[in-house]
Design a protein around this motif. Structure first.
Motif, PDB file in Angstrom:
ATOM      1  N   ALA A 167     -11.821 -10.162   9.243  1.00  0.00           N
ATOM      2  CA  ALA A 167     -13.244  -9.927   9.006  1.00  0.00           C
ATOM      3  C   ALA A 167     -13.958  -9.625  10.324  1.00  0.00           C
ATOM      4  CB  ALA A 167     -13.866 -11.148   8.338  1.00  0.00           C
ATOM      5  N   GLY A 190     -23.583  -9.909   2.956  1.00  0.00           N
ATOM      6  CA  GLY A 190     -22.974 -11.040   3.649  1.00  0.00           C
ATOM      7  C   GLY A 190     -23.309 -12.339   2.960  1.00  0.00           C
ATOM      8  N   ARG A 243     -21.803  -8.827   6.813  1.00  0.00           N
ATOM      9  CA  ARG A 243     -20.558  -8.060   6.794  1.00  0.00           C
ATOM     10  C   ARG A 243     -20.745  -6.822   7.658  1.00  0.00           C
ATOM     11  NH1 ARG A 243     -20.036  -7.286   1.570  1.00  0.00           N
ATOM     12  NH2 ARG A 243     -18.617  -9.008   1.129  1.00  0.00           N
TER      13      ARG A 243
END
Length: 246
Positions: A167, A190, A243
């Motif tokens: 990630a 996210g 993210r």
């Protein structure tokens, strides 16, 4: 999306457990300056450490730009002080001081590309391999500071070198201060991480950065230390992780 709308949406992101956010392995926190790791990820670091995960904090710059005209703390002394503060903050979060790595790039001039940036990315990728990291975290690409933007680019370079499904996550520090109408791209994706149980540890870590939150370092003209109003967002019972895309 406008900054105001972005952060309103970010504060409504779903709460998720640590495993869901960072995966099962080690965690690397890339911070542009000493103190950013505590401000943005102090809770996550404490929770990950409590789970017995490998956590490494990588400080990109030397931190000497915070008091550029100090007579009491010229660059070498200021660098040493800020490293000492960072190790103390790491200890407050449960880390060994050996889990903090200083890359020493110039504060206020962290490169976004070129040989020095590539070397920094190599160093981060090497650490990720060594601790089997499942996540790399760095400051948000739209944070209103050139070093924060550079830290994101360097972390993204490191992520590309790894060629895995690790990630890549962003944590905002000063994005809250952007002009409300500033364009920051797509809506946030996210999670929020609940840090109620370790909020006191995070506050202790932030306080360890005395050169940033008190006036112990003399400077001419005086440098504005972080006032209580600027620290309010870091007293929340959650942290935001977005993210990212390399």
């Amino acid at each position: 999306m406008r900054a105001k709308d972005f952060f309103e949406a970010a504060q409504g992101l779903p709460i998720a457990p640590l495993d869901h956010i960072v995966g099962p392995g080690g965690v690397i926190v890339v911070a542009p300056h000493p103190d950013d790791e505590s401000l943005g990820c102090g809770g996550l670091i404490a929770l990950a450490q409590a789970q017995g995960r490998a956590v490494v904090v990588i400080i990109v710059s030397d931190g000497c730009g915070s008091h550029p005209n100090s007579r009491s703390h010229p660059p070498e002394r200021l660098r040493a002080l800020r490293q000492e503060e960072t190790r103390e903050a790491a200890t407050a979060l449960g880390l060994e001081s050996s889990s903090v790595l200083f890359l020493g790039l110039p504060d206020r001039s962290v490169p976004q590309d070129g040989a020095a940036a590539e070397e920094a990315a190599d160093a981060i990728a090497d650490v990720a391999r060594n601790i089997d990291a499942s996540a790399i975290l760095a400051t948000w690409a739209h944070d209103p500071h050139c070093d924060h933007q550079a830290a994101w680019r360097i972390a993204a370079m490191a992520h590309r070198r790894l060629q895995t499904d690790r990630a890549l996550l962003a944590y905002p520090i000063w994005g809250w201060s952007l002009p409300p109408d500033a364009e920051v791209g797509a809506a946030p994706e996210g999670w929020r991480l609940a840090i109620d149980d370790v909020l006191a540890l995070k506050q202790r870590a932030i306080a360890a950065h005395r050169s940033q939150v008190t006036d112990i370092v003399e400077n001419d003209p005086p440098v504005l230390i972080l006032p209580e109003s600027a620290l309010e967002p870091f007293k929340r019972t959650y942290e935001i992780f977005l993210r990212g895309s390399p």
